[in-house]
Design a protein around this motif. Structure first.
Motif, PDB file in Angstrom:
ATOM      1  N   ASP A 129       1.213   3.677  -2.569  1.00 47.47           N
ATOM      2  CA  ASP A 129       0.868   5.260  -2.809  1.00 47.47           C
ATOM      3  C   ASP A 129       2.381   6.309  -3.013  1.00 47.47           C
ATOM      4  OD1 ASP A 129      -1.212   7.279  -1.847  1.00 47.47           O
ATOM      5  OD2 ASP A 129       0.051   7.860  -0.029  1.00 47.47           O
ATOM      6  N   GLU A 134       0.933  -1.242   0.135  1.00 43.10           N
ATOM      7  CA  GLU A 134       0.300   0.010  -0.235  1.00 43.10           C
ATOM      8  C   GLU A 134       0.780   1.035  -0.006  1.00 43.10           C
ATOM      9  OE1 GLU A 134      -3.577   0.921  -0.183  1.00 43.10           O
ATOM     10  OE2 GLU A 134      -3.320  -0.626  -1.073  1.00 43.10           O
ATOM     11  N   LEU A 135       1.921   0.951   0.778  1.00 45.38           N
ATOM     12  CA  LEU A 135       2.324   2.625   0.707  1.00 45.38           C
ATOM     13  C   LEU A 135       3.784   2.694  -0.394  1.00 45.38           C
ATOM     14  CD1 LEU A 135       3.895   4.700   2.212  1.00 45.38           C
ATOM     15  CD2 LEU A 135       5.961   3.133   2.968  1.00 45.38           C
ATOM     16  N   ARG A 144       1.453   8.948  -6.443  1.00 43.72           N
ATOM     17  CA  ARG A 144       1.754  10.891  -5.785  1.00 43.72           C
ATOM     18  C   ARG A 144       2.974  11.082  -6.066  1.00 43.72           C
ATOM     19  NH1 ARG A 144      -0.962  12.285  -1.182  1.00 43.72           N
ATOM     20  NH2 ARG A 144      -2.620  10.390  -0.367  1.00 43.72           N
ATOM     21  N   ALA A 197      -1.223   0.090   7.553  1.00 39.96           N
ATOM     22  CA  ALA A 197      -1.401  -0.560   7.077  1.00 39.96           C
ATOM     23  C   ALA A 197      -1.791   0.747   5.547  1.00 39.96           C
ATOM     24  CB  ALA A 197      -1.570  -1.734   6.250  1.00 39.96           C
ATOM     25  N   ALA A 198      -3.181   1.305   5.628  1.00 41.05           N
ATOM     26  CA  ALA A 198      -3.580   2.139   4.825  1.00 41.05           C
ATOM     27  C   ALA A 198      -3.496   3.794   4.814  1.00 41.05           C
ATOM     28  CB  ALA A 198      -5.330   1.928   5.071  1.00 41.05           C
ATOM     29  N   THR A 199      -2.689   4.173   3.675  1.00 38.92           N
ATOM     30  CA  THR A 199      -2.004   5.214   3.633  1.00 38.92           C
ATOM     31  C   THR A 199      -3.274   6.493   3.547  1.00 38.92           C
ATOM     32  OG1 THR A 199      -2.234   4.903   0.925  1.00 38.92           O
ATOM     33  CG2 THR A 199      -0.470   4.362   1.831  1.00 38.92           C
TER      34      THR A 199
END
Lengths: 395, 63
Positions: A103, A99-100, A107, B2-4
């Protein structure tokens, strides 16, 4: 576990030549309409049209030497993004933190996400999931909540219908040779093509048609009305992805056939609009184009909550599509694109470790990751030059 | 963790003023906030350390 290295690679797989008892498959010669067909001097055979690109692979290696592999579309353009911009962004970070990592990539690409950039991100994400599965010793379909089924039901895409039936398929999607500037003569030829196909597969088999963005909303409805007697299961991507209002109008008017689209939509934001507008009955993200498995799971969630099924584009031929359909309850079908010749084993073009279709079904590998068994000596660095690798602030 | 797009979480303060957070009743194995932040357990699963002997069949009580 940290990421040690990210690199774009080429898989130097040997080409399996069809045997003497085969004949060229539809994919080598069937004319197919696509947007570029407006200009008749270009051949309509897939692979020869302007803009066609090859795929590339991504190899992501963790600090213990374990590596994952993923592939993506538009390889030559995406390779430069991956090696010079995405690699320095995610190397040294936690390999399991998908997830990171996604992201960060989204971005960093805010001014050019979608299209080529999102396809490149797809390859990175798939390599990360393969790596995660290998590090944890589990098949990816387990990591995303599966299995939901023991095998994945397939439909076959192609025009070699007798051969596809002999292979055990019961659902078929045929090509569309007709572009919207060809008028009523082209429409009549298309009707002949569909009528002949329906006669071959019989009344009970599911039959679908894919015009690949070759129509506008007006013509799409007239085509759908003309083809109504042939009871298409779905009408696929008749319009370009940007024509949201056209898709809405078509879906409302075309009550006798489901409307499917999505292989040229990129990322969850485009799919969110598609689902929110109730512009489609079935969505078809391509896992190698739309942002990878992480993104396809989010797209699936939007669709599932709206009662819309997700059937991934080219999902049956690829390990990520097999694992996705195996895991997700509202993805009960996957596409098998027949890219082999008539009489040739359908697994001849698959990478080692990827299961082939048998009697219209496929059973994903239960080996760790996606189960790929590509020999290390086949993996060679992507060959490109000119662009310098970026240097970013440390994590 | 975990979730951004979930950058903050609620910690419901159910204790009286002056009671240290680490002394409050909580599920064994779960983390306690320190200076307004919390670090989840890195143990397998959710990291709960409930003894098997402390688990009994639900008796159907309501409320």
């Amino acid at each position: 576990m940290k990421i040690k290295n990210v690199r774009c690679v080429h898989i130097n797989a040997p080409v399996v030549k069809p045997g003497p008892d085969t004949r060229p498959g539809w994919n080598t010669h069937a004319p197919r309409s696509q947007p570029i067909a407006r200009y008749p001097y270009f051949k309509r055979v897939d692979g020869n049209k302007p803009g066609s690109t090859s795929k590339a692979w991504v190899q992501i290696t963790a600090e213990d030497g374990t590596y994952g592999l993923g592939s993506f579309a538009h390889g030559p353009m995406g390779a430069a993004l991956i090696d010079n911009f995405i690699a320095p962004l995610i190397e040294g970070r936690d390999a399991l933190a998908t997830e990171l990592l996604n992201d960060l990539i989204w971005r960093s690409q805010e001014s050019y996400q979608g299209g080529i950039a999102t396809a490149a991100q797809s390859g990175v994400d798939l390599a990360l999931w393969d790596l995660k599965g290998k590090l944890l010793g589990r098949p990816v379909y387990e990591l995303i909540g599966g299995p939901s089924r023991n095998s994945v039901e397939l439909y076959a895409t192609g025009d070699d219908l007798e051969w596809m039936m002999e292979l055990g398929f019961k659902r078929f999607k045929i090509s569309c040779p007709f572009f919207y500037e060809e008028g009523s003569e082209g429409l009549s030829k298309l009707e002949e093509h569909v009528a002949r196909s329906r006669e071959i597969v019989g009344d009970e088999a599911e039959l679908m048609l894919n015009p690949v963005m070759s129509f506008n909303a007006d013509l799409a409805l007239r085509v759908a009305e003309r083809l109504r007697p042939y009871r298409l299961r779905w009408f696929e991507e008749p319009l370009p992805p940007w024509d949201l209002e056209g898709l809405q109008d078509l879906k409302r008017a075309m009550t006798w056939t489901a409307l499917a689209t999505g292989e040229h939509h990129y990322g969850r934001k485009q799919f969110r609009q598609l689902v929110a507008a109730r512009a489609v009955d079935i969505i078809q993200p391509d896992i190698e184009w739309a942002g990878g498995l992480s993104e396809t799971l989010k797209i699936y969630t939007y669709a599932e909550a709206a009662g819309i099924e997700t059937i991934a584009h080219m999902g049956g031929n690829r390990p990520w599509g097999q694992h996705f359909a195996c895991a997700m309850p509202e993805s009960s079908l996957a596409e098998w694109f027949l890219d082999t010749d008539v009489g040739q084993p359908v697994g001849d073009r698959l990478m080692p470790g990827v299961p082939a279709a048998i009697n219209g079904k496929v059973v994903p590998s239960d080996a760790p990751g996606f189960g790929l068994e590509i020999p290390e000596e086949w993996i060679v660095p992507w060959n490109h030059g000119g662009q310098k690798r970026a240097v970013y602030d440390a994590p | 963790m975990a979730a951004t797009e979930s950058p903050m979480a609620e910690y419901w303060l159910g204790t009286d003023p002056g009671v240290l957070l680490e002394e409050t009743a909580r599920i064994p194995g779960t983390a306690t906030p320190v200076n307004g932040r919390i670090v989840p357990s890195t143990a397998p699963g959710f990291g709960m350390e409930i003894e098997a002997g402390d688990i009994s069949k639900w008796d159907g009580r309501i409320g």
